[in-house]
Design a protein around this motif. Structure first.
Motif, short mmCIF file in Angstrom:
data_model
loop_
_atom_site.label_atom_id
_atom_site.label_comp_id
_atom_site.label_asym_id
_atom_site.label_seq_id
_atom_site.Cartn_x
_atom_site.Cartn_y
_atom_site.Cartn_z
N ASP A 1 0.87 -1.18 0.00
CA ASP A 1 0.00 0.00 0.00
C ASP A 1 0.91 1.23 0.00
OD1 ASP A 1 -1.61 2.11 0.64
OD2 ASP A 1 -2.64 1.13 2.31
N SER B 1 -5.31 10.18 -3.47
CA SER B 1 -5.96 10.75 -2.28
C SER B 1 -5.04 11.62 -1.45
CB SER B 1 -6.50 9.63 -1.39
OG SER B 1 -7.51 8.91 -2.06
N LYS B 2 -3.90 11.08 -1.07
CA LYS B 2 -3.03 11.81 -0.13
C LYS B 2 -2.04 12.70 -0.88
CE LYS B 2 -4.89 8.88 2.82
NZ LYS B 2 -5.46 8.91 4.14
#
Ligand SMILES: Cc1ncc(COP(=O)(O)O)c(C=O)c1O
Length: 379
Positions: free
Chosen positions: A191, A224-225
């Motif tokens: 991840d 997203s981040k």
């Protein structure tokens, strides 16, 4: 028990509804807005009738090709768009990977402490999450993984840098984990959502260090981040054909595909390398400020995280039988008294700690620190 992250958010909302000025370091995401360049690309996409109709289950070829090119730079392996499945955020990508490799009752190793979403997504895919304790710097090691491996172990979830710990694994650790996984035919689901927020400059994809793992590796990523796009819900996985085929089928049978407008926005984001670099620069500065300030408070011991968006101090020195007995109680008191929201370590399998997000603006961070210090010094 409800996830304590949401319990804190709900209590903070309650206080805000009563007019209390709550400062939050409890978020699990950058507080900045998505860049105007990405927003403009999304508006163009809205105005393009091509996005008003169905697309393909695997995702738009333009986005998949660019994801593959970025992954090739990261790993040194010759990925193509065929190796990529576009998902509704990294969490959905993790789910798609797990539902491909997990049969009911199969075990998946997750880091403890670690992000609760990893265990939750394993359960959602029908598996059993098995917490594997991390080393003194919150990193998984091949030895610990081996101690927790059983005949039912099918995968390990690895995140480097991680949440909430910010831990960045060393090259040696990643090589050892890769060798262990290949030997025991265990999938490594990497991840990589925080890959741009490595403050040591030592981040390397496990596949660059151990290309032989590629038959047993799934790489998960997303915007997203890196691009402050948590609400846009675009992520992806790169994996061997059998996993991609399973993920494609699942997407086709459920959501049909990720909305095309959002995919166009993600494409614009991936073309922009400046925004994540500038964010990483700011987060590093804020990390240094926050960690130093926390360590000035008696009873708090905060290690310097190597990456990620969070400080993860021990507050064991503040806990006692006749005071706050747990970090959850302390977090509740800080919210009610200092009006600062932080997440208790209980949420991450790490009682005795707090998680504080430094991906907020300077004013928010400085106000939070001032309030925390004042409340804890006056107690
Ligand atoms: C380690 C980790 N992976 C994945 C996610 C979820 O990413 P996304 O919003 O793209 O689903 C998070 C969010 O907090 C995370 O911390």
């Amino acid at each position: 028990m409800d996830n304590p992250i949401f319990a804190v958010a709900a209590r903070a909302d309650e206080l805000r509804a009563r007019g209390v000025d709550v400062v939050t370091l409890a978020a699990g995401e950058p507080q900045s807005a998505t860049s105007p360049r990405v927003v403009a690309a999304a508006i163009d996409a809205i105005n393009d009738p091509a996005t008003h109709h169905y697309g393909t289950a695997q995702g738009e070829a333009s986005l998949r090709n660019l994801v593959a090119a970025v992954a090739t730079t990261d790993t040194g392996l010759p990925w193509t768009g065929a190796d990529v499945q576009i998902a509704l955020g990294a969490k959905h990508a993790l789910f798609l990977a797990l539902q491909a490799v997990v049969d009911p009752g199969d075990e998946v190793l997750v880091a403890a402490p670690g992000w609760p979403g990893h265990a939750e997504v394993v359960i959602a895919a029908g598996g059993v999450p098995i917490p594997a304790p991390t080393d003194e710097r919150f990193r998984l090691t091949a030895d610990t993984l081996e101690q927790h491996r059983t005949a039912r172990t099918v995968a390990v979830l690895l995140s480097s840098p991680g949440n909430p710990t910010g831990a960045v694994h060393s090259d040696v650790q990643l090589r050892d984990i890769a060798a262990w996984a290949v030997e025991h035919e265990v999938w490594v689901i990497s991840d990589d959502i925080y890959r741009k927020f490595d403050f040591t400059g030592t981040y390397r994809s496990i596949l660059r260090l151990a290309p032989a793992l590629s038959d047993w590796a799934v790489v998960v990523g997303g915007v997203s981040k890196e691009h402050a796009m948590t609400g846009w819900r675009v992520g992806w996985l790169l994996a061997p054909e059998e996993i991609i085929a399973s993920a494609r089928k699942h997407v086709s049978r459920t959501i049909t595909h990720v909305p095309l407008i959002n995919q166009r926005a993600a494409l614009a984001a991936l073309h922009d390398v400046d925004t994540p670099a500038a964010a990483a620069h700011d987060y590093r500065r804020r990390r240094d400020f926050l960690v130093e300030a926390l360590n000035e408070i008696d009873g708090i011991d905060c290690p310097l995280p190597d990456g990620g968006l969070f400080a993860f101090p021990s507050v064991a020195g503040l806990l006692s039988e006749d005071g706050w007995r747990t970090s959850a109680e302390l977090a509740g008191w800080l919210l009610d008294t200092a009006h600062v929201a932080v997440v208790p370590g209980e949420a991450f399998n790490a009682p005795g700690r707090l998680r504080l997000c430094f991906a907020v603006d300077d004013h928010t961070l400085h106000t939070a620190v001032k309030r925390l210090k004042a409340a804890l010094e006056a107690r």
